[in-house]
Design an enzyme around this catalytic site. Structure first.
Site, PDB file in Angstrom:
ATOM      1  N   GLU A 184      -4.253   7.724   5.400  1.00 56.57           N
ATOM      2  CA  GLU A 184      -5.260   7.943   4.257  1.00 56.57           C
ATOM      3  C   GLU A 184      -5.981   8.989   4.206  1.00 56.57           C
ATOM      4  OE1 GLU A 184      -5.703   6.781   0.894  1.00 56.57           O
ATOM      5  OE2 GLU A 184      -5.581   4.961   1.784  1.00 56.57           O
ATOM      6  N   THR A 188       1.330  -4.892   3.279  1.00 58.95           N
ATOM      7  CA  THR A 188       1.815  -3.461   2.878  1.00 58.95           C
ATOM      8  C   THR A 188       3.001  -3.171   3.154  1.00 58.95           C
ATOM      9  OG1 THR A 188       1.101  -2.831   5.462  1.00 58.95           O
ATOM     10  CG2 THR A 188      -0.708  -2.592   3.926  1.00 58.95           C
ATOM     11  N   THR A 189       3.511  -1.840   2.461  1.00 54.63           N
ATOM     12  CA  THR A 189       4.715  -1.427   2.482  1.00 54.63           C
ATOM     13  C   THR A 189       5.263  -1.080   4.070  1.00 54.63           C
ATOM     14  OG1 THR A 189       4.336  -0.291   0.592  1.00 54.63           O
ATOM     15  CG2 THR A 189       6.175   0.138   1.528  1.00 54.63           C
ATOM     16  N   ASN A 218       1.762  -1.830  -2.643  1.00 54.07           N
ATOM     17  CA  ASN A 218       1.138  -1.844  -1.226  1.00 54.07           C
ATOM     18  C   ASN A 218       0.602  -3.334  -0.957  1.00 54.07           C
ATOM     19  OD1 ASN A 218       1.543  -0.564   1.074  1.00 54.07           O
ATOM     20  ND2 ASN A 218      -0.784   0.052   0.900  1.00 54.07           N
ATOM     21  N   TYR A 236      -9.787   1.532  -6.612  1.00 50.29           N
ATOM     22  CA  TYR A 236     -10.177   0.027  -6.406  1.00 50.29           C
ATOM     23  C   TYR A 236     -11.129  -0.602  -7.522  1.00 50.29           C
ATOM     24  CZ  TYR A 236      -8.508   0.398  -1.624  1.00 50.29           C
ATOM     25  OH  TYR A 236      -7.677   0.589  -0.826  1.00 50.29           O
ATOM     26  N   TYR A 286      -3.758  -7.081   3.451  1.00 52.52           N
ATOM     27  CA  TYR A 286      -2.842  -7.198   2.542  1.00 52.52           C
ATOM     28  C   TYR A 286      -1.425  -6.914   3.093  1.00 52.52           C
ATOM     29  CZ  TYR A 286      -4.955  -2.663   2.051  1.00 52.52           C
ATOM     30  OH  TYR A 286      -5.735  -1.359   2.480  1.00 52.52           O
TER      31      TYR A 286
END
Ligand SMILES: CC(=O)N[C@@H](CC(=O)O)C(=O)O
Ligand SMILES: [Zn+2]
Length: 315
Positions: A180, A168-169, A72, A290, A166
């Site tokens: 989520e 992501t897929t 991801n 994380y 970031y």
């Protein structure tokens, strides 16, 4: 002036994908997607092809987040443009495959909508994750879902931060949507979390079917929490963690944190306060995945986004 004049027009959503197993140890998405691959009835809607897909099968098999590197984070222009080869990390290779099937990212051939199903160990409840504050199709969809799911709550996390965003897929799609749901431990299935995720996907697909049938969705506003900062754990000079999330903050995702409020607790019981200048709404508090990213939580700011009316381009 009629609302129609101000509407934003989008083409019919013809191709939609539901991804599970982007992180192989997040079991609600893995299980739902595997279930829907076996029996598609629940995700079928008229006017749209919906494809359920396991994005990181090797990580699912191992029940780990990833094999070589976080899928991801792998959908960068560099990764997607380098030549395939044997030396590449598994997830970089896989990102290129996913991009071929569902993209190419940023092109007219890309899938219309991709939902990517994730679980968190944080007490975030159900959260939709968006990457753009101006994607009115997605804003209208989350507005629809929030109304449909009430009185249950569904929060919206907006990540369009210049440095913290970031690759992501789901970013392969024209309209990327993360889902989520937590709290759920890694490698564990909890029925309540599974059913919450399933209900949100039902409403999301209903929205797409309605949109495709020609329904106009009037202008609306959506409360979102915009990614503001990442917060690391306190550390010693060797980089080892020296404090834990404070009991007053643990499980308090989405609740306001004011300057001076307790944030961390050292192993000898000392309290470390939040030292920011203004209130924030922390989330992803104490997320297991994380620790490797040096992140104890992220802080967000609440804001209200306006969405234009939307309507399908008539053929
Ligand atoms: C816990 C976890 O994996 N969260 C996701 C959030 C997202 O999909 O944007 C991630 O960091 O990739
Ligand atoms: Zn995940």
């Amino acid at each position: 002036m009629s609302s129609r004049v101000n509407a934003s027009y989008f083409p019919q959503a013809e191709r939609v994908a539901i991804f599970g197993g982007t992180h192989g140890n997040e079991m609600s998405g893995v299980t739902l997607v595997n279930m829907w691959i076996k029996n598609r009835a629940e995700i079928e809607r008229s006017g749209v092809a919906v494809r359920a897909f396991i994005t990181n099968p090797r990580a699912v098999e191992k029940c780990s987040r990833y094999i070589d590197t976080d899928l991801n984070r792998a959908f960068t222009p560099e990764n997607l443009s380098t030549a395939s080869g044997d030396g590449l990390p598994y997830e970089v290779q896989r990102a290129k495959e996913v991009n071929q099937i569902f993209g190419p990212k940023g092109s007219p051939d890309a899938y219309d909508v991709i939902f990517d199903l994730h679980n968190t160990t944080s007490n975030m409840g159900s959260t939709l994750i968006l990457e753009s504050s101006t994607d009115y199709f997605n804003l209208q969809m989350v507005h629809y879902i929030k109304k449909a799911i009430a009185p249950e709550s569904c929060m919206v996390l907006l990540n369009e931060h210049p440095h913290l965003k970031y690759a992501t897929t789901r970013s392969v799609a024209k309209h990327p949507v993360g889902l989520e749901v937590g709290p759920q431990p890694q490698g564990v299935l909890r029925s309540n979390i599974f059913e919450s995720m399933r209900a949100i996907m039902k409403h999301a697909l209903d929205f797409i079917e309605l949109f495709n049938s020609g329904v106009e969705f009037p202008a609306c506003s959506v409360e979102v929490f915009r990614v503001h900062e990442r917060v690391d754990y306190p550390r010693d000079t060797n980089g080892n963690i020296t404090a834990m999330v404070h009991p007053h903050l643990q499980d308090c995702d989405w609740e306001p944190l004011n300057p001076g409020d307790p944030m961390f607790q050292t192993f000898d019981g000392r309290t470390i306060p939040y030292e920011g200048a203004s209130p924030v709404y922390p989330t992803f508090i104490n997320e297991a995945a994380y620790y490797e990213k040096q992140q104890a939580c992220i802080t967000t700011r609440r804001e209200t986004l306006a969405a234009n009316a939307i309507r399908k381009i008539s053929k």
